[in-house]
Design an enzyme around this catalytic site. Structure first.
Site, PDB file in Angstrom:
ATOM      1  N   SER A 108       3.526  10.041  -5.574  1.00 63.36           N
ATOM      2  CA  SER A 108       2.610   8.859  -5.546  1.00 63.36           C
ATOM      3  C   SER A 108       1.623   9.100  -4.512  1.00 63.36           C
ATOM      4  CB  SER A 108       3.393   7.806  -5.095  1.00 63.36           C
ATOM      5  OG  SER A 108       2.698   6.530  -4.762  1.00 63.36           O
ATOM      6  N   ASP A 115       1.301   2.104 -15.388  1.00 56.79           N
ATOM      7  CA  ASP A 115       1.697   0.797 -14.981  1.00 56.79           C
ATOM      8  C   ASP A 115       0.678  -0.449 -15.192  1.00 56.79           C
ATOM      9  OD1 ASP A 115       4.118   1.777 -14.119  1.00 56.79           O
ATOM     10  OD2 ASP A 115       3.678   1.658 -12.160  1.00 56.79           O
ATOM     11  N   ASP A 150       1.479  -2.975  -0.259  1.00 55.27           N
ATOM     12  CA  ASP A 150       0.367  -3.522  -1.100  1.00 55.27           C
ATOM     13  C   ASP A 150       0.620  -4.516  -1.637  1.00 55.27           C
ATOM     14  OD1 ASP A 150      -1.062  -1.140  -0.138  1.00 55.27           O
ATOM     15  OD2 ASP A 150      -0.346   0.145  -2.135  1.00 55.27           O
ATOM     16  N   ARG A 205      -7.002  -2.630   0.253  1.00 55.76           N
ATOM     17  CA  ARG A 205      -6.422  -3.595  -0.645  1.00 55.76           C
ATOM     18  C   ARG A 205      -7.013  -5.048  -0.347  1.00 55.76           C
ATOM     19  NH1 ARG A 205      -5.234   0.665  -2.432  1.00 55.76           N
ATOM     20  NH2 ARG A 205      -3.082   1.114  -3.413  1.00 55.76           N
TER      21      ARG A 205
END
Ligand code: ARG
Length: 389
Positions: free
Chosen positions: A173, A13, A121, A92
Site C-alpha cells: 500500500s 476501492d 486517514d 489529507r
C-alpha cells in the site's frame, strides 16, 4: 437522488464506491487531488466517469500542499515521533478542505472517502469535514461494505461496469505526494524483514549512489526555504529539485514502527529526500540564530504540532496558535546551510546568517579571544549557591 462528493484516487476501492453509492441513491461528484503522485490524471478522470461519476474535479494542489502545509510543518520542526515528516498526514486535510469547497459549490448532501477503519486517514478526513461542515453527512463505504476480499470487490466491479485493473495488484500500500512517499503491507508487515530493494522510487540505493559526495546549499528566509545552490525556486520547484538531488544520493529513507491514532502499531517505510534535507537544514540554521532559551523551549511545541497534524487536528485553534508562535520564532531564521550528501547520509558542514548569534571572538581558543576568564570565577560561585547546604 442525493449528491455526494468523493475523494477519488482512481484505485479499485474508490471506483467501486461510485456504483455502491448509486445503489444507495447517491450520485457522485469525484474530486481528484493532484498532490504530486504523478498519476495519469486524464485516465483517472475517464475512469471516474466510466465508473458512474456524474462529474469530476481534478485539482492541482501541489503549491498549497507545500506552501500552506509542508513548509508550515517544517517551520514547526514537526516530525511525528521524532521521525516522520508527515507527508501523507499533511495532504489529507488539504484534500478534505477542497472536497468541502466542491460540496458547497455543488450543493451536495454528503462527503465520502475510501479509507479503511484501521488507519489515520479516516480521522484526518472526517475531522476536517466535521469542523468545516458539522451537519453534512459523512459516508465511509470501505468500513461498512459487504466485500470481504479483493476478489469479491473485483466481481462487483465487473458486474457494475467499473474498469478492473489489468495489472497485478502491488503487494504494497503506497501513498505518494511531492513531499514524500509511504510504503506499507506485504512482507513489510513483519517488522523483522528488511525492506526489499524494489519498494523505493524517490531514492537511489545508497550502495549504488555516486562515489563522490555532493554539496548543496539551502537558503532560508524567515524559516522558509527559498534558494538551492544560490538559485531561487518556487516552493514546488524547490522541493522537486531537492528530491532529485538528495534522492540521487540515497538520502531520505526511513524504516518506522509508528503508533497510529486508532491504537495499532504499524510498520511503514518512508522516502522523503527533500524533507530530510530541509529538516536538517532548518534545525541547524535555527541553532545559529536563536538564543539559547528560544532554541531549547520549542521542542514541546514541535512535538505537539506533529501530533496535531498526525491526528487530523490541523484545523484547530492550537495548531493556528502554534503557527503564530513559529512565525515569531523564525523572524531571524534567514541564512544559508551547506550540506554534504553522500551514500545515504546528509551532513551539515557549514552555516551562515546575518543574524548569527555565534561570536567567534567569544568561542575561540586561539587568537583574538575577547572572553574575560576572570568573570567566570564569580559566575561559578553563584551558580552553585542555590543548591549548597
Ligand atoms: N502512516 C502514514 C500516516 O498515517 C502514512 C499512511 C499511508 N500509508 C500508506 N502506505 N498507504 O500518515
Amino acid at each position: 437522488m442525493k449528491k455526494v462528493v468523493l475523494a477519488y484516487s482512481g484505485g479499485l476501492d474508490t471506483s467501486c464506491i461510485i456504483p455502491w453509492l448509486k445503489e444507495r441513491n447517491y450520485e457522485t461528484i469525484a474530486v481528484i487531488g493532484d498532490v504530486g503522485q504523478g498519476d495519469n490524471f486524464e485516465a483517472i478522470k475517464k475512469k471516474a466517469i466510466k465508473s458512474g461519476a456524474k462529474k469530476v474535479y481534478c485539482l492541482n494542489l501541489q503549491k498549497e500542499l507545500i506552501e500552506d502545509y509542508a513548509f508550515k510543518a517544517l517551520k514547526a520542526f514537526a516530525l511525528y515521533e521524532g521521525k516522520y515528516n508527515l507527508a501523507c498526514a499533511l495532504s489529507r486535510p488539504l484534500i478534505a478542505q477542497k472536497q468541502v469547497e466542491v460540496a458547497k459549490k455543488e450543493k451536495a448532501n454528503a462527503l465520502c472517502h475510501g479509507c479503511t477503519g484501521k488507519g489515520n486517514d479516516q480521522v484526518r478526513f472526517e475531522t476536517t469535514f466535521r469542523l468545516m461542515v458539522p451537519k453534512m453527512e459523512i459516508i465511509a463505504p470501505v468500513r461498512v461494505w459487504e466485500f470481504k476480499t479483493r476478489e469479491e470487490e473485483i466481481d462487483y466491479a465487473k458486474k457494475m461496469g467499473v474498469p478492473v485493473p489489468v495489472t497485478k495488484k502491488s503487494p504494497y500500500s503506497i501513498d505518494t505526494n511531492i513531499y514524500g512517499r509511504a510504503i506499507e503491507c506485504g512482507v513489510l508487515e513483519n517488522p523483522w524483514n528488511e525492506p526489499p530493494k524494489d519498494i523505493y522510487a524517490m531514492t537511489q540505493d545508497p550502495q549504488k549512489a555516486p562515489n563522490k559526495p555532493e554539496y548543496v546549499t539551502i537558503e532560508f528566509s524567515k524559516g522558509t526555504p527559498k534558494k538551492i545552490n544560490g538559485k531561487a525556486y518556487g516552493a514546488v520547484e524547490l522541493v522537486n529539485k531537492l528530491n532529485k538531488i538528495a534522492g540521487k544520493h540515497g538520502v531520505g529513507r526511513n524504516d518506522n514502527i509508528e503508533n497510529r491514532l486508532v491504537g495499532i502499531k504499524s510498520r511503514e517505510i518512508y522516502e522523503n529526500p527533500a524533507g530530510t534535507v530541509l529538516h536538517l537544514a532548518i534545525e541547524d540554521l535555527a541553532s545559529l540564530v536563536l538564543d539559547r532559551e528560544s532554541m531549547q523551549f520549542r521542542g514541546q511545541a514541535s512535538q505537539k504540532y506533529a501530533e496535531l497534524t498526525y491526528n487530523g487536528l490541523w484545523f484547530t485553534p492550537l495548531k493556528e496558535q502554534l503557527d503564530a508562535y513559529f512565525d515569531k520564532l523564525h523572524e531571524n531564521t534567514t541564512g544559508t546551510v551547506r550540506i554534504k550528501l553522500y551514500k545515504g547520509t546528509a551532513t551539515v558542514v557549514g552555516r551562515k546568517s546575518k543574524y548569527s548569534r555565534y561570536k567567534e571572538s567569544l568561542a575561540t581558543y586561539g587568537k583574538g579571544d575577547t572572553f574575560d576568564q576572570k568573570m567566570a570565577e564569580g559566575f561559578n560561585h553563584l551558580w552553585a549557591t542555590p543548591f549548597m547546604k
